[in-house]
Every structure is written in structure tokens, then in C-alpha cells.
Design a protein around this motif. Structure first.
Motif, mmCIF file in Angstrom:
data_model
loop_
_atom_site.group_PDB
_atom_site.id
_atom_site.type_symbol
_atom_site.label_atom_id
_atom_site.label_comp_id
_atom_site.label_asym_id
_atom_site.label_seq_id
_atom_site.Cartn_x
_atom_site.Cartn_y
_atom_site.Cartn_z
ATOM 1 N N ASN A 17 30.571 33.772 -55.654
ATOM 2 C CA ASN A 17 30.339 35.206 -55.414
ATOM 3 C C ASN A 17 30.869 35.977 -56.627
ATOM 4 O OD1 ASN A 17 30.086 37.811 -54.526
ATOM 5 N ND2 ASN A 17 31.069 37.478 -52.542
ATOM 6 N N LEU B 17 29.731 30.425 -51.100
ATOM 7 C CA LEU B 17 28.959 29.952 -49.949
ATOM 8 C C LEU B 17 28.516 28.521 -50.225
ATOM 9 C CD1 LEU B 17 26.494 32.955 -49.329
ATOM 10 C CD2 LEU B 17 28.806 32.663 -48.431
ATOM 11 N N ALA C 144 23.803 35.023 -44.802
ATOM 12 C CA ALA C 144 24.810 35.486 -45.760
ATOM 13 C C ALA C 144 24.316 35.394 -47.198
ATOM 14 C CB ALA C 144 26.095 34.674 -45.601
ATOM 15 N N THR C 145 23.377 34.486 -47.490
ATOM 16 C CA THR C 145 22.870 34.371 -48.860
ATOM 17 C C THR C 145 22.093 35.603 -49.279
ATOM 18 O OG1 THR C 145 20.792 33.275 -48.219
ATOM 19 C CG2 THR C 145 22.704 31.862 -48.648
ATOM 20 N N LEU D 75 30.336 38.844 -44.932
ATOM 21 C CA LEU D 75 30.873 37.708 -45.695
ATOM 22 C C LEU D 75 32.335 37.441 -45.389
ATOM 23 C CD1 LEU D 75 29.285 38.375 -49.213
ATOM 24 C CD2 LEU D 75 28.533 36.733 -47.493
ATOM 25 N N MET E 208 32.602 30.261 -47.248
ATOM 26 C CA MET E 208 31.863 30.227 -45.981
ATOM 27 C C MET E 208 31.035 28.948 -45.948
ATOM 28 S SD MET E 208 29.251 33.045 -44.282
ATOM 29 C CE MET E 208 30.552 34.261 -44.046
ATOM 30 N N ALA F 239 34.369 36.120 -48.265
ATOM 31 C CA ALA F 239 34.058 34.819 -48.877
ATOM 32 C C ALA F 239 33.752 34.975 -50.362
ATOM 33 C CB ALA F 239 32.880 34.162 -48.177
#
Length: 533
Positions: free
Chosen positions: A288, A429, A413-414, A423, A370, A426
Motif C-alpha cells: 500500500n 494485501l 479491498a483491492t 482497509l 489483510m 492495512a
């Protein structure tokens, strides 16, 4: 919940469907999904959804050739028997539709049906617009600008940019009968439970959420040479690997996805068939980079983790069902290029890079990741991530914590913004990725594909990569495309947006009764080839 209880619950779910008459051939498959993928023609649950409730029932204008195991899967004509770029505009592609194709309910497949389905995905004010399917499709095929019916057997699709790889994107646009939407009360929830009609070699006959979906051979399939050998298929979600193994050993299923690695020797000894094979897949962590105060804004940190991972030990831990990943592509891929970094297990170099970025024993690098409990291409995510957690701690003093969620939550979440509340802070991922073609590379890494318009979750931007991607996109010269691919991939290694861990070898276990299965070098497979005596 104990493993024994999970296995018992799985057995109860399987038992909810009585076996058909012995005269019918039935193949029972245990998927890794936690629920039945959606059944409207654009399944969720990632590529496992497409594998089992996409391509067997619903088809695209372009298809994968999944009949061979000795080479990466290539494209073949699907509902379009041929296509070409328009002579006067590289952004426009003409797709020429097959004659004589009908949906499972007998309604005709023609240009009107294609435009209706494209409106379903791309026209927000269309009555048939399907929000969930549109979200999936727009990220897989983000470059469609407009489309139109030329005549009853021809559709023109124009992209936002010239894209030599566009036919590879068209495999993800599946066609559902417009009549199904009408029969479902003009709602997709109603359509899902009909079930919906496609054009594929199987049709859906029964849907029981969280338990099973039944498919039956479609005897009117348009391709006589690919008509299915099986009478029926039953698909069941069993997310825990040990529960899937218990179901296979007890005879409740005939086929399981992703057996636990430590069970493979005993499965082979008991006479079960275990298949593996290389395919275009990588199991990484997505950094991220875009989050406020993210440690991964510093390329040295991103490189450091790639040196801290002991990939050979992970492969051994997985009983050889994986290969080390030191880039998005495999090292022997012609497109790998010549990056300056050749990642191997080098903790000293990893610690040195972390120290240069300001991390060490007094200030260890620490961040949450995550991860999922299971899912398409996720291999064995819980034990693998626990292995990585300990590996990074011991080799480079990195402290990793986990936020464990269901697979679809992780997929959602992507497409989140870097600091989105969903998130939960996070900084990475764990989502596996296909590596099959430049179209996939574009949607994961192009700087104009930040979420929600693409899969560039890291918010990664590299000018050299973007320039190379543009060259390969605009060219029709194979030599130019090959050179640009090598240049682009070298940047994915030297300026890594991901932590590359392993490439999956796609293990499956099945009863020796299962015949005709081809372990294609693809995320997908051709169930029409399979038989059960």
C-alpha cells in the motif's frame, strides 16, 4: 471451530443434495470459495468463480484454448468466429459473430444480445445495469470507450487507447440471455435464482446458496466437437483445506481444489490422482504505497522485503507445489527482462536496505497485512502467511500482523483507496494474480489504473514502465512488443510494487475415476473434456 467440526459441517452440506440415479454421470467438485459464486453470468469470487460458474455456462466473444497442458493457454474464437482491428482506427475492433448460436433457453445469440450485455456492464442508466457485475468487469476491462451494432452478426468496440492486447481482455466479458433478466422480474437477484441462461456446454439447473450449484450438460451446445461428456456437475464451497480432503477421502466429492500440502503424499498413496502444473500465477503481497505515512513509499523498503523472504523454504513447506517468485513473471519467461535486482534469500542485504531507510532493532519495521481464509488462487493463505510472518521476523526483524477476512472482502479491498476505512490500516494485501498477458499487466500496474478504475492498489507510478507499456500497447510488431514487455517487467522488479513470494503449481486432487482432465497452463479449465465412468 475445530477442523473436525468443519469437516462435519461440510459433510452435512454435501448430504443436503441427494445423489441422482446411478445411470447419470456426476462429478462433485469442492471449491475453495466460502460461498457459491454469483450465478447471473459474471460470477464473483475471483477467477475460481469464472473457472466453475463462468466459462462452463457463459461464454465471451473470445475464449481460452484449454485443451493442452504443454504450453501456456492461447486464445481461440468463442462466440465471435473472428475479429480484427479496423483498418482506419487502431482503437476500434470488429467482432464477427457465429451463426446458429442460441442461449440455453432457445433465444438467439446476435449483435443485439451482445450490445445488451455490454450495456449491462458499462451503461449505468440501462435497465439491466448490474452494479456488482459492472464493478468486476470495469476493473478487468477498463479501456472500453464505446460500442455499437454494425449489423446482426457484427459488433464494433472502441477502446480509449490503442491496445494490441485487447482480445485478451475480451475473454472476461461473458454473455447472459437477455430473456433471463425478463424472466427474473427485471432484477438480477431474481435472475440469479432462475437460473440464468448462457451459451456454454453446461447449464445451471439448481442453486442453493452456501451449499451447492448443480450443472447439467447442454445437449444443444453450438460446438458439436466440445459437447460435454458428463451428465451433471455439482459445485460445493468448502473453504478449509482439511475439510476438502476429508470430503475426498470419504467419497463425498470426486475432486478438490488445493489440497493441503502435507496431505499430498498420503493422498497419492491412497490411490488419488494429484495433478500439478506451471501456470501464469503469482502469490504476492500488494504494497500500500499510497497510504499516508506508508513505509512502502521508500523503494528501499519494498526491495528489502523481497530480499528477506526465504522462498525456497516456502516451496519446501508446500511440498513442491510452488516455485520461487522473484518478479511478476517467472525468471525463464521471455518477458522477464534484465533487472538490476535478482531477489534471493539475502537477509544481510535486506537488513542493510532497511537500515538505510531508517529501520532496525531500535525501530523495527512493523505493519498489518489483510489476508483471507481461502479463495481463488490463494493457495493455503493462513499457513503460508504465518510462515512469512515468522520468516520476516527471524531474517530481518520485521514485525507483521494480520487482519483475516473472507475472500470477497479482500477482493473488494483491492479496489479501495489507500486510506479507506475498509482497509483497517492495512499496509499490504495478500491477493494472488494472473500473469497471462499484457492486458493483465496494464490493469495491475499502469499509473492510470488506480482504484476504483483498475487494480493498481499500490498506487504505483513508474515513468519507464508507463512508456514501455504504451509502446507495446500501440505496436503490432512482435519484436517491439517483446522488447517493451522486457523493459516494463524489469521495472516491476527493480521498483517493486509488490512483495513477490511464489508461483503456484496449481495442485488438485481427484478420484481415479475422473478421466480426461487436462491441467491447462491457465487459471481456467475445460470441464467439457472430463468424464466419470
Amino acid at each position: 471451530m475445530t477442523r473436525r467440526n468443519r469437516a462435519a459441517l461440510a459433510a452435512m452440506a454435501l448430504g443436503a443434495f441427494a445423489s441422482p440415479a446411478q445411470a447419470e454421470s456426476l462429478l462433485r467438485i469442492a471449491m475453495t470459495a466460502t460461498d457459491i459464486p454469483t450465478t447471473t453470468g459474471m460470477p464473483n469470487n475471483g477467477f475460481e468463480g469464472l473457472r466453475f460458474l463462468g466459462y462452463p455456462i457463459f461464454e465471451g466473444l473470445v475464449s481460452w484454448d484449454l485443451t493442452r497442458a504443454d504450453r501456456p493457454a492461447t486464445l481461440r474464437p468463442g462466440l465471435a468466429d473472428h475479429w480484427e482491428q479496423a483498418a482506419d482506427d487502431k482503437r476500434t475492433w470488429l467482432f464477427h459473430l457465429r451463426d446458429g448460436v442460441a442461449f440455453h433457453d432457445g433465444t438467439p445469440f446476435d449483435a443485439d444480445a451482445v450490445v445488451w450485455n455490454l450495456d449491462r456492464y458499462f451503461k449505468a442508466d440501462a435497465p439491466q445495469y448490474e452494479v456488482a457485475a459492472a464493478g468486476i468487469t470495469r476493473t478487468r476491462v477498463p479501456i472500453i470507450d464505446r460500442y455499437r451494432k454494425v449489423d446482426d452478426r457484427t459488433v464494433a468496440i472502441t477502446t480509449t487507447i490503442p491496445a494490441s492486447y485487447f482480445p485478451y481482455m475480451m475473454v472476461y466479458l461473458l454473455m447472459t440471455a437477455p430473456s433471463s433478466f425478463e424472466k427474473g422480474g427485471r432484477t438480477w437477484a431474481g435472475t440469479a435464482m432462475l437460473p440464468a441462461a448462457g451459451t456454454g456446454p453446461f447449464r445451471i439447473t439448481r442453486v442453493s446458496p452456501r451449499e451447492a450449484v448443480d450443472l447439467a450438460r447442454f445437449d444443444g451446445y453450438w460446438d458439436a466437437g466440445r459437447r460435454a461428456k458428463l451428465d451433471r456437475i455439482r459445485l460445493m464451497p468448502i473453504p478449509e483445506a482439511n475439510a476438502r480432503i476429508a470430503a475426498l477421502r470419504s467419497g463425498q466429492v470426486d475432486w478438490i481444489e488445493v489440497p493441503a500440502a502435507d496431505a499430498i503424499p498420503s493422498l497419492k498413496s491412497a490411490g488419488f490422482t494429484v495433478t500439478t502444473g506451471s501456470y501464469p500465477h503469482v502469490w504476492p503481497w500488494f504494497y500500500n504505497i499510497g497510504a499516508k505515512d506508508s513505509p512502502f513509499r521508500d523503494v528501499r523498503v519494498r526491495q528489502a522485503l523481497n530480499y528477506c523472504v526465504d522462498r525456497d523454504s516456502i516451496v519446501s513447506f508446500l511440498n513442491g507445489t510452488a516455485e520461487p517468485a522473484i518478479g511478476w513473471l517467472k525468471p525463464d519467461d521471455p518477458g522477464f527482462g534484465a533487472p538490476a535486482n535478482r531477489y534471493g534469500f539475502d537477509p544481510e542485504k535486506g537488513r542493510s536496505l532497511l537500515a538505510a531507510a531508517g529501520y532496525g532493532p531500535k525501530k523495527p519495521l512493523a505493519f498489518p497485512v489483510m489476508i483471507s481464509t481461502s479463495g481463488s488462487g490463494q493457495m493455503l493463505p493462513l499457513p503460508m502467511n504465518e510462515f512469512l510472518q515468522e520468516n520476516l521476523k527471524q531474517s530481518c526483524g520485521v514485525e507483521v500482523s494480520f487482519n483475516v477476512v473472507e475472500w470477497q472482502v479482500l477482493l473488494n479491498a483491492t479496489r479501495a483507496l489507500p486510506d479507506a476505512p475498509s482497509l483497517s490500516g492495512a499496509m499490504a494485501l495478500n491477493v494472488s494474480s494472473p500473469t497471462s498477458d499484457a492486458g493483465v499487466m496494464a490493469r495491475y500496474f499502469s499509473s492510470d489504473r488506480f482504484p476504483p478504475s483498475g487494480f493498481n492498489f499500490p498506487n504505483w507510478r513508474d515513468e519507464t514502465f508507463d512508456a514501455a507499456l504504451q509502446r507495446l500497447s500501440e505496436s503490432t510488431d512482435p519484436a517491439v512488443i517483446a522488447e517493451a514487455t522486457r523493459t516494463a517487467h524489469a521495472r516491476l522488479v527493480d521498483d517493486p510494487p509488490w512483495l513477490y513470494v511464489v508461483h503456484d503449481r496449481n495442485p488438485r486432487a481427484m478420484s481415479p475415476r475422473v478421466k480426461g482432465f487436462v491441467s491447462a497452463q491457465s487459471w481456467f479449465l475445460d470441464l467439457s473434456l472430463v468424464s466419470v465412468p
